[in-house]
Design a protein around this motif. Structure first.
Motif, PDB file in Angstrom:
ATOM      1  N   ARG A  93       0.833  -1.212   0.000  1.00  0.00           N
ATOM      2  CA  ARG A  93       0.000   0.000   0.000  1.00  0.00           C
ATOM      3  C   ARG A  93       0.862   1.254   0.000  1.00  0.00           C
ATOM      4  O   ARG A  93       0.602   2.212  -0.733  1.00  0.00           O
ATOM      5  N   GLU A  94       1.870   1.249   0.857  1.00  0.00           N
ATOM      6  CA  GLU A  94       2.734   2.417   0.979  1.00  0.00           C
ATOM      7  C   GLU A  94       3.480   2.718  -0.316  1.00  0.00           C
ATOM      8  O   GLU A  94       3.861   3.865  -0.558  1.00  0.00           O
ATOM      9  N   ASN A  95       3.663   1.694  -1.149  1.00  0.00           N
ATOM     10  CA  ASN A  95       4.391   1.881  -2.399  1.00  0.00           C
ATOM     11  C   ASN A  95       3.463   2.047  -3.601  1.00  0.00           C
ATOM     12  O   ASN A  95       3.914   1.980  -4.750  1.00  0.00           O
ATOM     13  N   GLY A  96       2.179   2.272  -3.357  1.00  0.00           N
ATOM     14  CA  GLY A  96       1.266   2.676  -4.415  1.00  0.00           C
ATOM     15  C   GLY A  96       0.721   1.592  -5.317  1.00  0.00           C
ATOM     16  O   GLY A  96       0.173   1.897  -6.386  1.00  0.00           O
ATOM     17  N   PHE A  97       0.820   0.330  -4.937  1.00  0.00           N
ATOM     18  CA  PHE A  97       0.261  -0.741  -5.766  1.00  0.00           C
ATOM     19  C   PHE A  97      -1.267  -0.749  -5.690  1.00  0.00           C
ATOM     20  O   PHE A  97      -1.859  -0.312  -4.698  1.00  0.00           O
ATOM     21  N   LYS A  98      -1.906  -1.254  -6.737  1.00  0.00           N
ATOM     22  CA  LYS A  98      -3.368  -1.361  -6.776  1.00  0.00           C
ATOM     23  C   LYS A  98      -3.880  -2.445  -5.833  1.00  0.00           C
ATOM     24  O   LYS A  98      -5.032  -2.407  -5.391  1.00  0.00           O
ATOM     25  N   GLY A  99      -3.038  -3.409  -5.576  1.00  0.00           N
ATOM     26  CA  GLY A  99      -3.425  -4.523  -4.725  1.00  0.00           C
ATOM     27  C   GLY A  99      -2.324  -5.556  -4.712  1.00  0.00           C
ATOM     28  O   GLY A  99      -1.196  -5.297  -5.145  1.00  0.00           O
ATOM     29  N   CYS A 100      -2.659  -6.741  -4.229  1.00  0.00           N
ATOM     30  CA  CYS A 100      -1.662  -7.802  -4.104  1.00  0.00           C
ATOM     31  C   CYS A 100      -2.187  -9.091  -4.725  1.00  0.00           C
ATOM     32  O   CYS A 100      -3.330  -9.498  -4.503  1.00  0.00           O
ATOM     33  N   TYR A 101      -1.343  -9.739  -5.484  1.00  0.00           N
ATOM     34  CA  TYR A 101      -1.647 -11.001  -6.165  1.00  0.00           C
ATOM     35  C   TYR A 101      -0.771 -12.091  -5.566  1.00  0.00           C
ATOM     36  O   TYR A 101       0.353 -11.832  -5.092  1.00  0.00           O
ATOM     37  N   LEU A 102      -1.268 -13.325  -5.569  1.00  0.00           N
ATOM     38  CA  LEU A 102      -0.439 -14.443  -5.144  1.00  0.00           C
ATOM     39  C   LEU A 102      -0.861 -15.707  -5.866  1.00  0.00           C
ATOM     40  O   LEU A 102      -1.991 -15.825  -6.355  1.00  0.00           O
ATOM     41  N   GLU A 103       0.061 -16.626  -5.933  1.00  0.00           N
ATOM     42  CA  GLU A 103      -0.200 -17.952  -6.481  1.00  0.00           C
ATOM     43  C   GLU A 103       0.194 -18.983  -5.441  1.00  0.00           C
ATOM     44  O   GLU A 103       1.232 -18.859  -4.786  1.00  0.00           O
ATOM     45  N   LYS A 135      -6.212 -20.671   3.762  1.00  0.00           N
ATOM     46  CA  LYS A 135      -7.140 -20.153   4.768  1.00  0.00           C
ATOM     47  C   LYS A 135      -6.677 -18.793   5.284  1.00  0.00           C
ATOM     48  O   LYS A 135      -7.496 -17.889   5.507  1.00  0.00           O
ATOM     49  N   LEU A 136      -5.386 -18.653   5.483  1.00  0.00           N
ATOM     50  CA  LEU A 136      -4.845 -17.371   5.941  1.00  0.00           C
ATOM     51  C   LEU A 136      -5.139 -16.274   4.935  1.00  0.00           C
ATOM     52  O   LEU A 136      -5.633 -15.194   5.296  1.00  0.00           O
ATOM     53  N   TYR A 137      -4.861 -16.538   3.674  1.00  0.00           N
ATOM     54  CA  TYR A 137      -5.071 -15.514   2.646  1.00  0.00           C
ATOM     55  C   TYR A 137      -6.554 -15.148   2.529  1.00  0.00           C
ATOM     56  O   TYR A 137      -6.893 -13.975   2.355  1.00  0.00           O
ATOM     57  N   GLN A 138      -7.410 -16.129   2.657  1.00  0.00           N
ATOM     58  CA  GLN A 138      -8.852 -15.847   2.608  1.00  0.00           C
ATOM     59  C   GLN A 138      -9.265 -14.956   3.779  1.00  0.00           C
ATOM     60  O   GLN A 138     -10.070 -14.031   3.619  1.00  0.00           O
ATOM     61  N   SER A 139      -8.703 -15.214   4.956  1.00  0.00           N
ATOM     62  CA  SER A 139      -9.054 -14.419   6.133  1.00  0.00           C
ATOM     63  C   SER A 139      -8.574 -12.979   6.003  1.00  0.00           C
ATOM     64  O   SER A 139      -9.112 -12.081   6.654  1.00  0.00           O
ATOM     65  N   LEU A 140      -7.581 -12.754   5.145  1.00  0.00           N
ATOM     66  CA  LEU A 140      -7.049 -11.411   4.939  1.00  0.00           C
ATOM     67  C   LEU A 140      -7.718 -10.695   3.762  1.00  0.00           C
ATOM     68  O   LEU A 140      -7.311  -9.599   3.393  1.00  0.00           O
ATOM     69  N   GLY A 141      -8.725 -11.314   3.177  1.00  0.00           N
ATOM     70  CA  GLY A 141      -9.477 -10.649   2.125  1.00  0.00           C
ATOM     71  C   GLY A 141      -9.073 -10.993   0.710  1.00  0.00           C
ATOM     72  O   GLY A 141      -9.583 -10.397  -0.247  1.00  0.00           O
ATOM     73  N   PHE A 142      -8.179 -11.961   0.530  1.00  0.00           N
ATOM     74  CA  PHE A 142      -7.842 -12.417  -0.813  1.00  0.00           C
ATOM     75  C   PHE A 142      -9.003 -13.241  -1.364  1.00  0.00           C
ATOM     76  O   PHE A 142      -9.626 -14.023  -0.635  1.00  0.00           O
ATOM     77  N   CYS A 190       1.208 -23.764  -9.979  1.00  0.00           N
ATOM     78  CA  CYS A 190       0.302 -23.240  -8.941  1.00  0.00           C
ATOM     79  C   CYS A 190      -1.090 -23.076  -9.535  1.00  0.00           C
ATOM     80  O   CYS A 190      -1.302 -22.234 -10.422  1.00  0.00           O
ATOM     81  N   GLU A 191      -2.036 -23.854  -9.025  1.00  0.00           N
ATOM     82  CA  GLU A 191      -3.367 -23.854  -9.625  1.00  0.00           C
ATOM     83  C   GLU A 191      -4.330 -22.860  -8.954  1.00  0.00           C
ATOM     84  O   GLU A 191      -5.428 -22.628  -9.437  1.00  0.00           O
ATOM     85  N   ILE A 192      -3.904 -22.265  -7.831  1.00  0.00           N
ATOM     86  CA  ILE A 192      -4.750 -21.298  -7.129  1.00  0.00           C
ATOM     87  C   ILE A 192      -4.186 -19.895  -7.325  1.00  0.00           C
ATOM     88  O   ILE A 192      -3.013 -19.632  -7.059  1.00  0.00           O
ATOM     89  N   HIS A 193      -5.051 -19.002  -7.823  1.00  0.00           N
ATOM     90  CA  HIS A 193      -4.648 -17.615  -8.038  1.00  0.00           C
ATOM     91  C   HIS A 193      -5.563 -16.729  -7.197  1.00  0.00           C
ATOM     92  O   HIS A 193      -6.791 -16.863  -7.265  1.00  0.00           O
ATOM     93  N   MET A 194      -4.995 -15.830  -6.423  1.00  0.00           N
ATOM     94  CA  MET A 194      -5.780 -15.017  -5.497  1.00  0.00           C
ATOM     95  C   MET A 194      -5.374 -13.542  -5.621  1.00  0.00           C
ATOM     96  O   MET A 194      -4.209 -13.226  -5.939  1.00  0.00           O
ATOM     97  N   LEU A 195      -6.321 -12.668  -5.332  1.00  0.00           N
ATOM     98  CA  LEU A 195      -6.089 -11.240  -5.489  1.00  0.00           C
ATOM     99  C   LEU A 195      -6.768 -10.473  -4.361  1.00  0.00           C
ATOM    100  O   LEU A 195      -7.875 -10.804  -3.946  1.00  0.00           O
TER     101      LEU A 195
END
Length: 301
Positions: A251-261, A271-278, A293-298
């Motif tokens: 956030r501090e570096n101006g990104f639109k959001g965060c992606y992970l695989e 479960k952790l990523y889901q609890s954080l709003g991914f 990696c078959e799971i993509h989250m944003l």
């Protein structure tokens, strides 16, 4: 929110709830004595057990139990599991007093809830549960340090990632991050702009790691990368702490959001990523090269 703001709000709540008063509502009970009766509603307990439940020192717990005993609200019986100690339990007067206490406090609390709409109540419940969990889990994180990676950490971090990857069957030949060519030189790799990689250590031993960087192929997004924890570090909430740190950095570096695989074998991580709003998205973003990696989250900011 800054620490000073949270502390101020906490002080105001404590005062508004009357926790500094010598009497709990209309009953001749101190707040600690009221909490003691509520705990005894769950069943008899020793002084040591009451001390642990109320998170007060043993002398404080013993003193309040003695006062309640003198008021006839509790009595003591032999402890069948330890003849050296006694169990405190509610008397009939104690149960009646506790019923009156619950009735009074429920009325007071309902008056507060009546000021809130249902969506605000739902949000309050979720936030209070999260705050309580953060309070309790912080105790398990004492002695651990989260810091930026240095060149001296490269070998230990690479070994850690390989070890955890092997534990979950994430072998280099399957296109996971353990096969990345820069794995043995992560410090240098994360010296680029808007990137950071952290390690978690205790007693000069690295036990976990994870980082964030611009998403390859679509740098308007950040990507959470290479989050790995040894078994002895799991269950202490530090994965969440590190991930939150990475999200704040993004956030501090101006990104639109965060992606992970990630992959379904890492169930705890998902479960952790889901609890954080991914949220799950149907297709991959950018060009990470991790086709296994078959799971993509944003998570958008």
């Amino acid at each position: 929110m800054q620490p000073q703001q949270l502390r101020q709000l906490s002080r105001q709540l404590v005062r508004q709830l009357g926790m500094l008063n010598s009497q709990c509502g209309q009953l001749a009970l101190t707040p600690v004595q009221a909490h003691t009766l509520i705990e005894l509603e769950q069943g008899p307990c020793t002084v040591n057990q009451m001390s642990e439940r109320l998170r007060v020192d043993k002398s404080n717990a013993s003193r309040n139990l003695a006062m309640l005993l003198n008021q006839g609200l509790i009595d003591s019986v032999p402890n069948p599991d330890d003849k050296r100690s006694l169990l405190s339990q509610l008397t009939s007067d104690g149960k009646s007093t506790l019923t009156a206490l619950h009735h009074q406090l429920d009325q007071d609390t309902q008056a507060i809830l009546d000021q809130l709409d249902q969506d605000e109540i739902d949000q309050l419940e979720s936030s209070l549960l999260r705050y309580y969990k953060a309070l309790t889990i912080t105790e398990h994180q004492q002695g651990y340090t989260i810091r930026a990676i240095t060149p001296l950490d490269n070998a230990a971090v690479a070994a850690l990632i390989r070890r955890v990857s092997a534990e979950y069957g994430l072998t280099p030949d399957k296109g996971f991050s353990v096969a990345d060519p820069h794995l043995d030189d992560l410090c240098q790799h994360y010296q680029t702009a808007n990137s950071c990689y952290w390690v978690i250590e205790k007693n000069n031993r690295i036990l976990g790691c994870g980082g964030i960087a611009p998403l390859a192929g679509d740098t308007q997004w950040s990507e959470l990368q290479k989050v790995f924890f040894l078994p002895e570090l799991r269950g202490k909430g530090l994965a969440r702490t590190l991930t939150v740190k990475a999200l704040k950095f993004a956030r501090e570096n101006g990104f639109k959001g965060c992606y992970l695989e990630t992959t379904e074998v890492l169930k705890e991580a998902v479960k952790l990523y889901q609890s954080l709003g991914f949220v799950d998205i149907p297709t991959a973003l950018g060009s990470t090269g991790h086709d296994a990696c078959e799971i993509h989250m944003l998570k958008t900011f």
